[in-house]
Design a protein around this motif. Structure first.
Motif, PDB file in Angstrom:
ATOM      1  N   LYS A   1      -0.608   9.175   4.227  1.00 37.32           N
ATOM      2  CA  LYS A   1      -1.321   8.298   4.301  1.00 37.32           C
ATOM      3  C   LYS A   1      -0.345   7.380   5.856  1.00 37.32           C
ATOM      4  CE  LYS A   1      -5.386   6.924   3.271  1.00 37.32           C
ATOM      5  NZ  LYS A   1      -6.861   7.284   4.092  1.00 37.32           N
TER       6      LYS A   1
ATOM      7  N   LYS B   1       4.331  10.492   1.881  1.00 33.57           N
ATOM      8  CA  LYS B   1       2.379  10.278   1.361  1.00 33.57           C
ATOM      9  C   LYS B   1       1.777  10.811   3.097  1.00 33.57           C
ATOM     10  CE  LYS B   1       2.999   7.483  -2.298  1.00 33.57           C
ATOM     11  NZ  LYS B   1       2.511   7.410  -3.788  1.00 33.57           N
TER      12      LYS B   1
ATOM     13  N   LYS C   1       0.905  -1.177   0.036  1.00 34.50           N
ATOM     14  CA  LYS C   1       0.052   0.429  -0.076  1.00 34.50           C
ATOM     15  C   LYS C   1       1.083   0.980  -0.068  1.00 34.50           C
ATOM     16  CE  LYS C   1      -4.255   0.789   0.454  1.00 34.50           C
ATOM     17  NZ  LYS C   1      -5.647   0.681  -0.469  1.00 34.50           N
ATOM     18  N   HIS C   2       0.597   2.018  -0.982  1.00 34.88           N
ATOM     19  CA  HIS C   2       0.519   3.893  -0.487  1.00 34.88           C
ATOM     20  C   HIS C   2       2.826   3.781  -1.596  1.00 34.88           C
ATOM     21  CE1 HIS C   2      -2.277   4.631   2.064  1.00 34.88           C
ATOM     22  NE2 HIS C   2      -2.730   3.622   2.794  1.00 34.88           N
TER      23      HIS C   2
ATOM     24  N   VAL D   1       7.706   3.511   3.109  1.00 37.88           N
ATOM     25  CA  VAL D   1       6.678   4.361   2.019  1.00 37.88           C
ATOM     26  C   VAL D   1       7.790   5.871   2.326  1.00 37.88           C
ATOM     27  CG1 VAL D   1       4.679   4.951   1.987  1.00 37.88           C
ATOM     28  CG2 VAL D   1       4.876   2.990   3.093  1.00 37.88           C
TER      29      VAL D   1
END
Length: 434
Positions: free
Chosen positions: A259, A257, A182-183, A253
């Motif tokens: 999130k 980002k 994710k992300h 990540v």
């Protein structure tokens, strides 16, 4: 209070006596280099010098605590009641070896200043250490010596009140990869997908697509579970977030980002948070400073806890850089390849800089084990790992020390190489807090 006579109160003497008496044994001490003051003192006292003044509690000193700089010398291992020791001083000394010089040698990581061969990541390796070569790496030998010293003092001064410290446990979590799929950027996602297809990792391809299209939760997103376990077992927990720029060794990540930034902010509300300086910060001050400022920008609070990614640090340079940036606590003191006590103690201690001969304000929190050590290096099963965790916890409990463990959010995922490890973390918390 115990009065200590020594012919010269050096910074080294003050440092190691304070550690053993004040931090390990919780006993107040004072120093004197005046014989008449020592003789006139009516309370419990000991002398630490070359020759005993009389029939007092006497520990014969070596030269180490009265020297400056680092010099290579041959270390011969003896035993004291079946406990390994070195700097043996013979029967004229109440304690048959120089407990303070030996403790200083181990805690300051004196041997890491001497010429040694670094591994491919530029690290001092466990197998070059005195503790590993002589079989006491998995014992907090400095604390064991301190407790044996306390027993000898109790026999000599039975009327003195000796405080008892309490065992404590601390869980630390490194977040190298907050999310598996994710992300991540489009380029990284496509690259990962092509790599899985090339290697015919069909299940990974399915998982990757399912996560990307919100059909399933990202496997590494175990943070809610970690916080719930923290609350359930009332465990002090610290999360160290890797927020450095992408490199071969730093694959988290991007810190840009939203999130990911939100996740860090959430963790601040439930637990303590620290910086996980990226791979190349070991020797790059500007990169370290940039990452600290980035982390403070996300959390809106000063960051003073740190643990080096890959446990990459070089003494004294890396610690000097941390001090310059006002980092107060470091949690890197341990080995990637072996469980045990790199500094031979399970008591947090202040870094002593052998270059400048001073005790610094940087407090070192040594950990006893890491999940990747158990799984990747030692190739232990989850059941065998819990056995090893129990052994190390018992060693710490014997001396009422601080048991610190290092896990990653990934190891609770039950995914890929962590298959079967989902329950290990909670089982460890039960063992550690029992």
């Amino acid at each position: 209070m115990i009065l200590v006579y020594t012919h010269k109160v050096t910074p080294r003497v003050r440092y190691i006596f304070k550690h053993i008496f004040t931090r390990v044994l919780l006993i107040e001490i004072d120093f004197t280099s005046k014989v008449e003051e020592f003789v006139a003192f009516n309370g419990p006292k000991l002398s630490y010098t070359n020759v005993a003044l009389g029939s007092e509690f006497f520990i014969k000193s070596t030269d180490l605590l009265f020297e400056q700089g680092v010099s290579d010398s041959e270390i011969n291992i003896s035993t004291w009641d079946n406990v390994p020791c070195f700097f043996f001083q013979g029967s004229k000394s109440t304690i048959p070896f120089d407990i303070f010089s030996a403790s200083f040698y181990l805690i300051t990581r004196y041997e890491e200043y001497l010429p040694h061969i670094k591994d491919k990541h530029g690290r001092f390796t466990a197998d070059q250490s005195l503790a590993y070569m002589h079989g006491f790496l998995e014992k907090p030998i400095v604390d064991i010596w301190a407790y044996k010293l306390k027993k000898a003092l109790q026999e000599r001064f039975p009327d003195y009140e000796y405080p008892e410290r309490k065992y404590s446990y601390m869980s630390t979590i490194d977040v190298d990869n907050a999310f598996a799929y994710k992300h991540k950027s489009v380029v990284r996602s496509i690259g990962g997908l092509l790599k899985d297809l090339y290697k015919l990792n069909i299940f990974n391809v399915i998982d990757r697509l399912a996560v990307r299209f919100n059909l399933r939760k990202d496997p590494f997103n175990t943070f809610e579970q970690l916080i719930n376990l923290k609350k359930k077992y009332n465990v002090r927990t610290i999360f160290f977030f890797l927020i450095g720029d992408y490199t071969t060794f730093d694959t988290n990540v991007s810190a840009s980002k939203s999130k990911f930034r939100l996740l860090i902010k959430d963790m601040v509300d439930y637990a303590r948070v620290g910086l996980h300086p990226s791979y190349y910060t070991m020797s790059n001050n500007s990169k370290l400073k940039e990452e600290k400022q980035r982390m403070e920008g996300i959390t809106n609070m000063p960051i003073f806890r740190s643990r080096q990614h890959y446990l990459r640090f070089s003494l004294p340079d890396t610690y000097q850089r941390l001090i310059d940036l006002e980092i107060k606590e470091d949690y890197s003191m341990g080995y990637a390849s072996h469980t045990g006590f790199r500094a031979s103690t399970c008591t947090p201690f202040y870094f002593y800089d052998l270059d400048f001969e001073i005790q610094t304000p940087l407090k070192i929190f040594p950990f006893a084990l890491m999940d990747t050590t158990l799984n990747d290096y030692m190739k232990l099963t989850p059941k065998q790992s819990l056995g090893k965790i129990s052994e190390l916890k018992r060693e710490v409990k014997k001396v009422n020390g601080t048991f610190i463990t290092l896990f990653h959010n990934e190891s609770l995922s039950d995914y890929l190489r962590w298959k079967g490890w989902k329950r290990v973390y909670e089982s460890m918390l039960k063992i550690a807090t029992n």
